[in-house]
Design an enzyme around this catalytic site. Structure first.
Site, PDB file in Angstrom:
ATOM      1  CB  VAL A  72       6.444  -8.613  -7.744  1.00  0.00           C
ATOM      2  CG1 VAL A  72       6.174  -7.201  -8.301  1.00  0.00           C
ATOM      3  CG2 VAL A  72       7.856  -8.416  -6.998  1.00  0.00           C
ATOM      4  CE  LYS A  73       0.346 -12.943  -5.039  1.00  0.00           C
ATOM      5  NZ  LYS A  73       0.028 -13.864  -6.283  1.00  0.00           N
ATOM      6  CB  THR A  74       0.259  -4.274  -6.658  1.00  0.00           C
ATOM      7  OG1 THR A  74       1.214  -4.196  -5.286  1.00  0.00           O
ATOM      8  CG2 THR A  74      -0.831  -5.256  -6.222  1.00  0.00           C
ATOM      9  CG  ASP A  77       3.843  -6.392  -3.839  1.00  0.00           C
ATOM     10  OD1 ASP A  77       3.788  -6.023  -2.619  1.00  0.00           O
ATOM     11  OD2 ASP A  77       2.881  -7.037  -4.575  1.00  0.00           O
TER      12      ASP A  77
END
Length: 330
Positions: A72-74, A77
């Site tokens: 989960v980077k953004t 995500d």
């Protein structure tokens, strides 16, 4: 990302560099308020643990299947992770639903939903079903009603200024223009703005400070004071040879000879070190900050030129490794 480190090698690295890991520094130009591009400009120094791979001789990358982790980077995500495309296993792991066959749905939210609180406005009743979704694109100001199902590739657009709701239902391989749909129906006026709905139904008696953060227009603060202008100039010109005028306004004594240009690291570091010692920072923290400051003042932005990169060959896969457990470490 998953980082697997040999603790003995890490200990040796700490001992070699006075208690810290000399990670490459990335210099990012930002504003104090990331939502307001007109707010004071600042330089953010950032380190990424993944860069530590260059600090350990013999380090390598390892291919890990998606069953091991859900990155989960953004907010794209996070939006996907919260949907039914993922499940929680009995041992508390978040993994893709078996029906996804190891392939996550692609979610592309409008740039205005970059932050989590703004993303929450899109799904006040929870995310739509993405179990059979290939790609979901969201453009403009809109929110999902309950019981929305996405199948295949679906795009929702709202080019208008008024907020729109995506009605409940199943959407399959289509592009939905909500603004055009409203015009076709005679452009009925909304009984309440989305800001009103958000305040009345989700926040319950919000404070004035909270109201200012909601997605409707806020008053623009007056800008342009001399102090703000100078801070902006200072940030923009920090990496260049400073002018005599700038040097005289910096937080250290100006040199008597205008032809001399002081070493920024030498002058600034004495001030920062004295302050950190006064605040009783430990030696490792001081050494790490000194290293970061030296990188910043050198003009190195921490980026690797694309032309210097080579393609990666075959990488080992975690499921094919043969490892003899060391029970002494358990």
């Amino acid at each position: 990302n998953n980082l697997w480190v040999d603790l003995k090698a890490l200990k040796a690295l700490f001992e070699k560099h006075d208690g810290f890991v000399p990670l490459p520094i990335m210099k990012n130009s930002k504003t104090v308020d990331p939502r307001d591009k007109k707010s004071t400009k600042v330089v953010q120094l950032e380190t990424a643990m993944g860069h530590a791979i260059e600090c350990f001789p013999g380090a390598t990358a390892l291919v890990v299947p998606r069953t091991r982790f859900a990155p989960v980077k953004t907010t794209n995500d996070l939006f996907s992770l919260r949907s039914d495309a993922y499940i929680l296993t009995h041992d508390q792991r978040v993994v893709l639903h078996p029906d996804r066959q190891g392939v996550p749905p692609i979610v592309k939210l409008d740039a205005c939903y970059k932050f989590v609180d703004s993303m929450e406005q899109v799904i006040p009743h929870g995310p739509p079903s993405l179990l059979e979704c290939e790609q979901l694109v969201v453009e403009g100001r809109l929110s999902f009603c309950q019981n929305v199902v996405i199948q295949g590739s679906v795009t929702f657009k709202n080019a208008g200024s008024a907020h729109q709701w995506i009605p409940s239902g199943i959407y399959v391989d289509q592009e939905v223009d909500l603004a055009a749909s409203m015009e076709h129906q005679g452009s009925p006026k909304e009984t309440a703005t989305f800001g009103d709905y958000y305040v009345r139904n989700l926040l319950r008696k919000p404070s004035l400070d909270l109201l200012r953060k909601l997605p409707f227009p806020a008053p623009v603060a007056a800008v342009g004071t001399e102090d703000a202008v100078f801070r902006e100039y200072y940030v923009d010109n920090l990496m260049r040879t400073p002018s005599k005028d700038l040097l005289e306004r910096l937080p250290f004594a100006a040199v008597a000879d205008s032809t001399q240009v002081p070493d920024p690291m030498d002058r600034l570091w004495r001030l920062y070190e004295a302050k950190m010692r006064k605040e009783k920072c430990n030696d490792a923290a001081i050494a790490a900050f000194k290293y970061n400051l030296s990188v910043l003042l050198s003009g190195n932005d921490g980026l690797i030129a694309e032309e210097t990169l080579d393609s990666v060959g075959e990488l080992p896969r975690s499921e094919k490794l043969t490892v003899d457990p060391n029970t002494a470490l358990l």
